[in-house]
Design a protein around this motif. Structure first.
Motif, PDB file in Angstrom:
ATOM      1  N   VAL A  60       0.336  10.562   4.291  1.00  0.00           N
ATOM      2  CA  VAL A  60      -0.304   9.811   3.168  1.00  0.00           C
ATOM      3  C   VAL A  60      -1.665   9.427   3.679  1.00  0.00           C
ATOM      4  O   VAL A  60      -1.827   8.866   4.668  1.00  0.00           O
ATOM      5  N   ALA A  61      -2.732   9.880   2.776  1.00  0.00           N
ATOM      6  CA  ALA A  61      -4.107   9.562   3.205  1.00  0.00           C
ATOM      7  C   ALA A  61      -4.421   8.224   3.243  1.00  0.00           C
ATOM      8  O   ALA A  61      -3.802   7.408   2.056  1.00  0.00           O
ATOM      9  N   ALA A  62      -5.013   7.638   4.284  1.00  0.00           N
ATOM     10  CA  ALA A  62      -5.381   6.148   4.100  1.00  0.00           C
ATOM     11  C   ALA A  62      -5.985   5.520   2.864  1.00  0.00           C
ATOM     12  O   ALA A  62      -5.658   4.545   2.242  1.00  0.00           O
ATOM     13  N   SER A  63      -7.076   6.662   2.493  1.00  0.00           N
ATOM     14  CA  SER A  63      -7.531   6.292   1.261  1.00  0.00           C
ATOM     15  C   SER A  63      -6.864   6.034   0.009  1.00  0.00           C
ATOM     16  O   SER A  63      -7.014   5.200  -0.941  1.00  0.00           O
ATOM     17  N   GLU A  64      -5.607   6.839  -0.023  1.00  0.00           N
ATOM     18  CA  GLU A  64      -4.526   6.549  -1.059  1.00  0.00           C
ATOM     19  C   GLU A  64      -3.952   5.226  -0.847  1.00  0.00           C
ATOM     20  O   GLU A  64      -3.721   4.663  -2.016  1.00  0.00           O
ATOM     21  N   GLN A  65      -3.569   5.074   0.067  1.00  0.00           N
ATOM     22  CA  GLN A  65      -2.878   3.726   0.425  1.00  0.00           C
ATOM     23  C   GLN A  65      -3.747   2.756  -0.086  1.00  0.00           C
ATOM     24  O   GLN A  65      -3.326   1.525  -0.439  1.00  0.00           O
ATOM     25  N   SER A 111       0.934  -1.312  -0.039  1.00  0.00           N
ATOM     26  CA  SER A 111       0.066   0.022  -0.066  1.00  0.00           C
ATOM     27  C   SER A 111       0.940   1.196  -0.017  1.00  0.00           C
ATOM     28  O   SER A 111       0.418   2.400   0.050  1.00  0.00           O
ATOM     29  N   HIS A 112       2.272   1.083  -0.286  1.00  0.00           N
ATOM     30  CA  HIS A 112       2.819   2.289  -0.125  1.00  0.00           C
ATOM     31  C   HIS A 112       3.172   3.109  -1.623  1.00  0.00           C
ATOM     32  O   HIS A 112       3.725   2.384  -2.449  1.00  0.00           O
ATOM     33  N   ALA A 171      -2.949  -0.211  -2.735  1.00  0.00           N
ATOM     34  CA  ALA A 171      -2.965  -1.753  -2.341  1.00  0.00           C
ATOM     35  C   ALA A 171      -3.845  -2.307  -3.149  1.00  0.00           C
ATOM     36  O   ALA A 171      -3.997  -3.628  -3.777  1.00  0.00           O
ATOM     37  N   THR A 172      -5.206  -1.691  -3.241  1.00  0.00           N
ATOM     38  CA  THR A 172      -6.146  -2.593  -4.368  1.00  0.00           C
ATOM     39  C   THR A 172      -5.653  -2.816  -5.922  1.00  0.00           C
ATOM     40  O   THR A 172      -5.924  -3.905  -6.205  1.00  0.00           O
ATOM     41  N   ARG A 173      -5.046  -1.920  -6.301  1.00  0.00           N
ATOM     42  CA  ARG A 173      -4.472  -1.975  -7.899  1.00  0.00           C
ATOM     43  C   ARG A 173      -3.346  -2.880  -7.661  1.00  0.00           C
ATOM     44  O   ARG A 173      -3.168  -3.760  -8.431  1.00  0.00           O
ATOM     45  N   ASN A 174      -2.300  -2.948  -6.607  1.00  0.00           N
ATOM     46  CA  ASN A 174      -1.351  -3.963  -6.494  1.00  0.00           C
ATOM     47  C   ASN A 174      -1.872  -5.493  -6.301  1.00  0.00           C
ATOM     48  O   ASN A 174      -1.226  -6.481  -6.715  1.00  0.00           O
ATOM     49  N   LEU A 175      -2.799  -5.510  -5.603  1.00  0.00           N
ATOM     50  CA  LEU A 175      -3.376  -6.907  -5.260  1.00  0.00           C
ATOM     51  C   LEU A 175      -3.984  -7.184  -6.412  1.00  0.00           C
ATOM     52  O   LEU A 175      -4.130  -8.664  -6.820  1.00  0.00           O
ATOM     53  N   ALA A 176      -4.789  -6.541  -7.255  1.00  0.00           N
ATOM     54  CA  ALA A 176      -5.632  -6.952  -8.597  1.00  0.00           C
ATOM     55  C   ALA A 176      -4.395  -7.502  -9.722  1.00  0.00           C
ATOM     56  O   ALA A 176      -4.641  -8.258 -10.297  1.00  0.00           O
TER      57      ALA A 176
END
Length: 265
Positions: free
Chosen positions: A121-126, A83-84, A130-135
């Protein structure tokens, strides 16, 4: 039903060098092993390091059933780069390495530690990263039948790690919405954070992709803490879980498995 135990060789058999641990697990009577990412200092190790790691598993003649994605420098306290925003390239480079290891060793279950919350860094941005990297990871490993795992971690031991409960992990699964992204059910972490283990099994049975065990508190072998493993195993059996149960506890001294007399494979 018979329980299939695997040994996490990144926390057990640490009295042996890394490349001797798969053989040590075999000599102790196990047929399956898992590992955290073996190179905490690098998302892309050398060809020699990759080959030596794979060869150690092949030579031991054991099944390789679990492997972490690159998670940063875990000995220094990091718990994932997923998520970084500034480290997405590192994570995605490690996915390619992991795919090559899977081709050699046959491993098909991959734990993606979420990463700690970052100041500024906003939690929503992390969460978006993370969602994109997991996908991305899910689509990559789906090509060879792989599963990506999402794991809550114990509060107070892993920095500002945002996934603490089964519900937290399931929310990530729903957000990613890929069929091969599953819940890593770790008894120690969930119990440490107050989840009812039997209820979590019943509520999320369809999403459980892998199980790891250690007792809580203390992360010792089963029987050293307060978890009712007889009840947990019964719940898993009733839910139809037939995957591996990975041993991921901290031994008190040299690795041994006397507790298995009460809960044999």
């Amino acid at each position: 039903m018979p329980r299939r135990y695997a040994v996490n060789c990144s926390i057990l058999f640490t009295e042996f060098p890394l490349l001797e641990r798969a053989a040590a697990a075999r000599d102790a009577g196990f047929e399956a092993v898992e590992f955290w990412w073996p190179w905490p200092e690098a998302p892309v190790p050398s060809e020699r390091e990759i080959d030596a790691f794979c060869q150690s598993i092949e030579d031991a003649g054991v099944r390789h059933v679990g492997l972490n994605f690159y998670a940063g420098d875990m000995p220094a306290g990091e718990r994932g780069v997923l998520s970084h925003p500034a480290r997405a390239t590192e994570f995605r480079e490690s996915v390619g390495v992991l795919a090559r290891i899977a081709e050699r060793t046959g491993v098909r279950a991959f734990n993606a530690l979420y990463g700690q919350r970052l100041d500024g860094v906003a939690a929503s941005e992390q969460d978006r990263v993370a969602t994109r990297n997991l996908a991305f990871a899910a689509r990559t490993v789906a090509a060879f039948g792989g599963t990506v795992l999402v794991e809550p971690l114990a509060r107070g031991l892993n920095g500002a790690y945002p996934l603490e409960t089964a519900a937290d992990a399931i929310a990530v699964l729903r957000r990613v919405d890929e069929p091969n992204v599953k819940f890593l059910f770790d008894a120690f972490h969930l119990a440490s954070n107050g989840d009812d283990l039997e209820e979590a099994v019943r509520a999320h049975a369809a999403d459980i992709g892998h199980v790891q065990i250690a007792d809580a508190p203390g992360r010792g072998a089963p029987g050293t803490g307060d978890i009712d493993f007889a009840a947990l195993f019964r719940a898993l059996d009733e839910a139809g879980y037939d995957g591996w149960t990975a041993l991921e506890y901290k031994p008190d001294g040299p690795t041994e498995f006397g507790w298995m007399k009460e809960w044999p494979a």
